[in-house]
Design a protein around this motif. Structure first.
Motif, mmCIF file in Angstrom:
data_model
loop_
_atom_site.group_PDB
_atom_site.id
_atom_site.type_symbol
_atom_site.label_atom_id
_atom_site.label_comp_id
_atom_site.label_asym_id
_atom_site.label_seq_id
_atom_site.Cartn_x
_atom_site.Cartn_y
_atom_site.Cartn_z
ATOM 1 N N ALA A 1 3.674 6.352 -5.099
ATOM 2 C CA ALA A 1 3.585 6.634 -6.533
ATOM 3 C C ALA A 1 2.482 7.650 -6.821
ATOM 4 O O ALA A 1 2.651 8.545 -7.667
ATOM 5 N N ALA A 2 1.351 7.539 -6.122
ATOM 6 C CA ALA A 2 0.246 8.472 -6.346
ATOM 7 C C ALA A 2 0.627 9.894 -5.951
ATOM 8 O O ALA A 2 0.269 10.865 -6.647
ATOM 9 N N VAL A 3 1.370 10.045 -4.861
ATOM 10 C CA VAL A 3 1.790 11.380 -4.425
ATOM 11 C C VAL A 3 2.747 11.995 -5.438
ATOM 12 O O VAL A 3 2.687 13.198 -5.724
ATOM 13 N N VAL A 4 3.631 11.187 -6.000
ATOM 14 C CA VAL A 4 4.544 11.705 -7.029
ATOM 15 C C VAL A 4 3.761 12.099 -8.273
ATOM 16 O O VAL A 4 4.010 13.161 -8.878
ATOM 17 N N GLU B 1 13.424 5.012 0.423
ATOM 18 C CA GLU B 1 13.525 3.606 0.050
ATOM 19 C C GLU B 1 12.382 3.191 -0.874
ATOM 20 O O GLU B 1 12.584 2.477 -1.857
ATOM 21 N N HIS B 2 11.186 3.631 -0.573
ATOM 22 C CA HIS B 2 10.050 3.292 -1.433
ATOM 23 C C HIS B 2 10.191 3.942 -2.805
ATOM 24 O O HIS B 2 9.908 3.323 -3.838
ATOM 25 N N ARG C 1 0.829 -1.206 0.000
ATOM 26 C CA ARG C 1 0.000 0.000 0.000
ATOM 27 C C ARG C 1 0.866 1.260 0.000
ATOM 28 O O ARG C 1 0.542 2.241 -0.675
ATOM 29 N N ARG C 2 1.953 1.222 0.748
ATOM 30 C CA ARG C 2 2.825 2.391 0.842
ATOM 31 C C ARG C 2 3.448 2.699 -0.515
ATOM 32 O O ARG C 2 3.596 3.868 -0.891
ATOM 33 N N LEU C 3 3.801 1.676 -1.260
ATOM 34 C CA LEU C 3 4.340 1.893 -2.597
ATOM 35 C C LEU C 3 3.283 2.520 -3.500
ATOM 36 O O LEU C 3 3.578 3.441 -4.281
ATOM 37 N N GLU C 4 2.058 2.047 -3.409
ATOM 38 C CA GLU C 4 0.973 2.638 -4.207
ATOM 39 C C GLU C 4 0.749 4.100 -3.827
ATOM 40 O O GLU C 4 0.599 4.966 -4.699
ATOM 41 N N ASP D 1 13.626 1.774 -9.421
ATOM 42 C CA ASP D 1 14.334 0.581 -9.894
ATOM 43 C C ASP D 1 13.450 -0.299 -10.760
ATOM 44 O O ASP D 1 13.931 -0.961 -11.681
ATOM 45 N N THR D 2 12.164 -0.341 -10.445
ATOM 46 C CA THR D 2 11.243 -1.189 -11.206
ATOM 47 C C THR D 2 10.661 -0.476 -12.420
ATOM 48 O O THR D 2 9.858 -1.053 -13.149
ATOM 49 N N GLY D 3 11.046 0.783 -12.632
ATOM 50 C CA GLY D 3 10.583 1.532 -13.790
ATOM 51 C C GLY D 3 9.260 2.236 -13.607
ATOM 52 O O GLY D 3 8.749 2.850 -14.548
ATOM 53 N N ALA D 4 8.697 2.184 -12.392
ATOM 54 C CA ALA D 4 7.410 2.834 -12.164
ATOM 55 C C ALA D 4 7.547 4.352 -12.092
ATOM 56 O O ALA D 4 6.578 5.073 -12.370
ATOM 57 N N LEU D 5 8.720 4.847 -11.685
ATOM 58 C CA LEU D 5 8.983 6.277 -11.601
ATOM 59 C C LEU D 5 10.302 6.594 -12.298
ATOM 60 O O LEU D 5 11.192 5.743 -12.390
#
Length: 343
Positions: free
Chosen positions: A275-278, A318-319, A269-272, A325-329
């Motif tokens: 990403a939403a805040v960014v 870290e998040h 959830r924290r990763l989600e 690293d995974t390409g999401a950002l």
């Protein structure tokens, strides 16, 4: 799985509390805001009790541990060895103090070596973290942390190597119990847990805690990606048969699996949320941390004490790095600050 003995309602209640036959839990006081005790575990053995973790070096810690051991028929000098889950002050330093007094053997995960080698309080309480906070876009918080002074008693506490380093897969060589060492980096790079497969016990240190999520990489020489290591370590213990959870902070509980699932879900959830805040326009770890709630009370960042604000911002970094690293950002550096953007 061995039947769990009845536990006190308040897990910090002084005493030597039975967990299962041959294992007792002794909570020792801590000089910290918000974290009042650390559990050490006394494991019976014909060669002398083995104590898992040791507490924060200090006179009250010594009195409480001595009283707990005495109620079990032991003295401090009867302890055959301290096996320490990681080198944080509240787990490691009392073992070093008692070693200097009684010659007690101290064992620790090998991954803690770099942080012990680099330990120098003249550089400040959190020198690496101060540098990272500036890269996170939090210069004011960095200066606040840099100005922190170590406690006088901590300056005089020995912080040296153990007698023996432990590696993944090692066994403690006890006569009546088989305790296996599992390397579980994340909270620190050398964190270990101890597993008794036959009795169904996991001495989890700070890797799996029943009520709080552990900080990540808060050490002198953190690894590059402690969140990735932490999640991998959670999956490691989740893939094993379920056991009782014997944590360093909080009550003993009946299922490692249940709590691991909760921790994995928390970070998902924290990763989600990160990403939403960014995607909404935040660029730095400090920006993201200020946009999210913290602790079980869901408090804003500015209401937290300085060290808790520090760990919150570092956790966000870290998040963010894992998402990059995974390409999401996307990630780039500008004026010495690490910035992120939606792809």
């Amino acid at each position: 799985m061995t039947e769990l003995a009845e536990q006190p309602q308040d897990w910090t209640e002084p005493g030597a509390h039975p967990v299962v036959p041959g294992v007792h839990r002794i909570p020792l006081p801590l000089p910290l805001d918000g974290l009042h005790a650390v559990n050490v575990y006394v494991v019976d053995d014909p060669a002398g009790p083995v104590v898992v973790d040791s507490g924060w070096a200090g006179s009250e810690t010594g009195r409480r541990l001595e009283a707990g051991l005495r109620s079990l028929g032991y003295g401090l000098d009867d302890v055959s060895q301290f096996v320490v889950t990681h080198a944080h002050w509240d787990h490691y330093t009392h073992a070093l103090t008692l070693r200097s007094r009684y010659g007690t053997r101290v064992r620790l995960g090998r991954g803690e070596r770099p942080s012990i080698e680099d330990f120098d309080l003249s550089l400040g309480c959190y020198p690496r973290q101060v540098v990272t906070l500036r890269r996170c876009g939090a210069p004011g918080l960095a200066e606040e942390i840099a100005a922190m002074e170590p406690e006088p008693q901590d300056v005089n506490t020995p912080f040296t190597f153990p007698d023996e380093w432990l590696d993944h897969g090692d066994r403690l060589g006890m006569k009546q119990r088989d305790l296996e060492v599992l390397a579980t980096p994340g909270h620190t790079r050398g964190h270990i847990v101890l597993r008794d497969a036959e009795a169904g016990l996991l001495f989890s240190g700070d890797h799996v805690l029943p009520h709080i999520t552990p900080s990540l990489g808060l050490e002198r020489t953190p690894e590059p990606r402690p969140l990735r290591s932490f999640l991998d370590s959670l999956h490691l213990v989740r893939d094993l048969p379920d056991t009782l959870l014997l944590p360093a902070h909080g009550p003993v509980t009946r299922s490692v699996h249940r709590r691991v699932d909760e921790l994995v879900e928390h970070h998902r959830r924290r990763l989600e949320e990160t990403a939403a805040v960014v995607r909404a326009g935040a660029e730095t770890a400090f920006d993201v941390a200020r946009s999210l709630p913290w602790t079980r009370r869901r408090r804003p960042l500015d209401e937290l004490p300085p060290t808790h604000r520090m760990t919150a911002v570092l956790e966000m970094a870290e998040h963010l790095d894992l998402l990059a690293d995974t390409g999401a950002l996307a990630v780039f550096e500008s004026d010495g600050v690490r910035r992120y953007a939606a792809r």
